[in-house]
Every structure is written in structure tokens, then in C-alpha cells.
Design an enzyme around this catalytic site. Sequence first.
Site, mmCIF file in Angstrom:
data_model
loop_
_atom_site.group_PDB
_atom_site.id
_atom_site.type_symbol
_atom_site.label_atom_id
_atom_site.label_comp_id
_atom_site.label_asym_id
_atom_site.label_seq_id
_atom_site.Cartn_x
_atom_site.Cartn_y
_atom_site.Cartn_z
ATOM 1 C CG HIS A 159 68.568 8.872 40.198
ATOM 2 N ND1 HIS A 159 69.508 9.103 40.194
ATOM 3 C CD2 HIS A 159 67.508 9.642 40.608
ATOM 4 C CE1 HIS A 159 69.331 10.344 40.742
ATOM 5 N NE2 HIS A 159 68.320 10.758 40.884
ATOM 6 C CB SER A 190 66.416 15.744 36.173
ATOM 7 O OG SER A 190 67.160 15.667 37.579
HETATM 8 N N1 URA Z 1 66.208 12.892 41.786
HETATM 9 C C1 URA Z 1 67.165 13.769 40.257
HETATM 10 O O1 URA Z 1 67.908 13.547 39.928
HETATM 11 N N2 URA Z 1 66.534 14.214 39.513
HETATM 12 C C2 URA Z 1 64.845 15.329 39.558
HETATM 13 O O2 URA Z 1 64.306 15.407 39.236
HETATM 14 C C3 URA Z 1 64.581 14.040 41.123
HETATM 15 C C4 URA Z 1 65.225 13.647 42.246
#
Ligand code: URA
Length: 435
Positions: A82, A183
Site C-alpha cells: 500500500h 486508514s
Molecule cells: N492511503 C490510504 O488508504 N489512506 C490514507 O490515509 C493515505 C493513503
Amino acid sequence: MNFLSLIETKRDGAALAPHQIRQWVSACSGGGIPDYQLAALLMAIYFRGMTEAETRELTLAMRDSGDVLQFPPDPRPLVDKHSTGGVGDKVSLVLTPLLACLGFRVPMISGRGLGITGGTLDKLGSIPGFNIDLTAEEIRSIVQKVGCVICGQTGRMVPADKTLYALRDATGTVGSIPLITASILSKKLAENISALLLDVKFGGAAFMPTKEEARELARAMVALGRECGVNTRALLTRMDAPLGRAAGNWLEVKEAVACLEGRGPEDLHTLAVECAAHLLMQSNKAKNLDHGRGQAALCFASGQPREKFDDMLAAQGADMKEFNKRLALDRTAPVAMEYRASGEGFIVGCNARVVGEIVRDLGGGRLTKTTIINMHLGVDELVKPGETVAVGSVLGRVHAVDEAQAAAACERLRTAFEFSNARPELPPLVESVVQ
Ligand code: URA
């Protein structure tokens, strides 16, 4: 729940109790709190921060706001990567099928664009028919069959992140270490993976402008990921220039396909291989990074990840006939205008923030929660730092709705480039690894 007192507690710098965080998250995913109060709490967190215990509780509460995926036993490890967000960052589109071909399962839950940074979901949303709103059962079944899936936080998967993500985007509260940590990790923990690679960006177009802030974010996420039983590491990567040569949803899908077909751009290929090499090591499938890089590069060159990308699209409902028809077009926007150099020399910099703002203002990104994106707008054919240009060389091409909009964007694009007569020393894209 007295939500006002939660806002006041955080505004005054005190910590929220675990039960308050759980109540807040379950109410917000159920739509029970007005946006203005949620926004006020987010802003209080942005300025006051959260303790490690609060961040952990928030992350787990967000994970538990929807389904947590369960997969059958399988020799293929469950992994994911991610990014904290960049301009032109389409690594997930290339890496996901590559990992599936390297013998992994990838149940990627991704996000929409945030601020000027693009989101994987928006990019995939430019593919006709492609469905990002999957149930846990659908995710499981596609992952078991194809090896990879890319879907969104939805009413069923991590719904709390769906609500908070959109509000943070519209209220200037993205760049907060606890909010980014919760997040990202809530989505990744809901996937039930064994290894996670984080791409933490720093630089002019990143949420963390300095290396030090990015390192702090990376350390927080790596520590919490590991505490939650996921083998987590992070790359700190530069986000001063766009990744690749294209920024804008459909243009980035096209570039990802080109990369899967061995047609570059080099930085995208290199970063995808680097990410795969780390995940191979994290999963004991490579002896060292060079061994991992070799396996990933070989797999890339086999052409299998390109086929796997199509398999994933088809499994998620894409209209493959229309997709292939669009891929063959030079442009899908009404107008494409080239911006050309008036001098010669080396490109020292291409300001990713300027490029990201141009794409957003063209209509390719959001200014409010409800902005409808035009998937076809953006910039491609960007020259890269280190390249030379002559008078009349194309520095970039703007895709717009009409000539006037394109001309205005070209004028702004002019300010993105920095030139020199001397060849610049380019720092490596990956600055360091946090583990
Ligand atoms: N990507 C995400 O999924 N959440 C964030 O807060 C920043 C980048």
C-alpha cells in the site's frame, strides 16, 4: 453517545478512551453522525495527534467496522502493498498481477484519490464495467481463482474508512500520522494477510513532505502492523517528480498496461520489481533482495502478469472488448495538446505537486467529496528528470475537455519544469527501508 464531548476532549488535547473510539467508529460507519461533527473531530486529531494506544484502537475498530476476510488454507501466501499516495503512482496496477504470477494471493483493498494524489480505485474506475464494490465472498472467490483482486472500502468492507477517507480528503486532514496509519492498516488487517509492504512517500507532492516525517509514519505503521501479527516493512520513496510519464486515471491505466507489456517507464518497472523483491523476502521465497529482484524481473519479462491483469479485470466484470478498444486509441479526451520546450538542456525536476494540481483542476481529481471525476483528463508524455530536451521537444501532453482548458493547463505545466545545462545527479527512488 455525546459526540460533542468527544470533540471537546480531543480539542483540549486529552486521549479518547477505547470505548469512545469504538462508539465513534461504529456510529460513523452507520451514518449516525453529521459530517460537520466528524470533520471537527478529524481536525482536532490532526492538530492534537493520538497516542499509540488510541491509534491502535482506531485501527482495530475501523477493521472491525465491516467484514474481515477469511481464506482457505493454500500454499500461496496472502500479501499486499500500500502506498501513502503520490502523483502518477500506478504501482498497484502493475504489482498486483505480478505478485499473483509469483505465487502469492493478493486481496488488495484500496482507496480513491486523496488530495492531489491519485487513487487506485479511481484509476480502475476508468475501465468500463470494472466492479470495485465486492462482497467478502466475491473477494475470496476471485482471489482463490485468479490470485488477485483490487477492490474498495465499501458498505461491507472497512466502511468506517470509506466515510472518514472522503471527509479527510475534503477537509485538509489527510496528512496526520495516526489517521493515515489507521486508514491504511485497517484495510490491510481486514485482508488477513501475512506480509505487507508499505510505500511511504516523501517530497513535494507527498502528505509527508520531509524524509523525517515519512520515517516517523513508516515506523508507526511498521510497529503497529507487526504488533497485529503481519510481517510489515516500509520503503521510503521520493515523490518530487511524478512516477512514470502519465498522471490522470485512464492515462495511468494505459501506462500500467504498457509497463506490463515491457514498454516502460523505467521508474515504474523498477519500483514494482523492488516491491515484489521485498515481499518475496518477507515471505521466505527469496534468499536476499537480489534473488527476489531476479525472480520478479524474469516473471515480468514472461508476459504472464499482463495476462493476469486481464484475468483480474474480467473476473471483476470489466467489458474487455471496450477496454481493448480504448487501449488502442491515442486519446479518449476531446482534446490533447502538446507542450513543447522553447530551450534546450537537461531536465532537473518535474514538480509532481504542480502536475497533480493540473490534473485535479482539469477535472481528473476531486475538490469536494461529491466531485464527479472525468476519467479521461490528465497529462502524459512527461519528460523525466535526467533527460535532455531540445527546442521543440514535447515536455508533456495535456488531455482536456476543450482547447481553452488545454492551453491554460499547458501554461501551468511550464512552471513544473526545472532545466540546467549540466547533467543532474539523481538520487535513488528508494531512499531507505524501515523494518
Ligand atoms: N492511503 C490510504 O488508504 N489512506 C490514507 O490515509 C493515505 C493513503
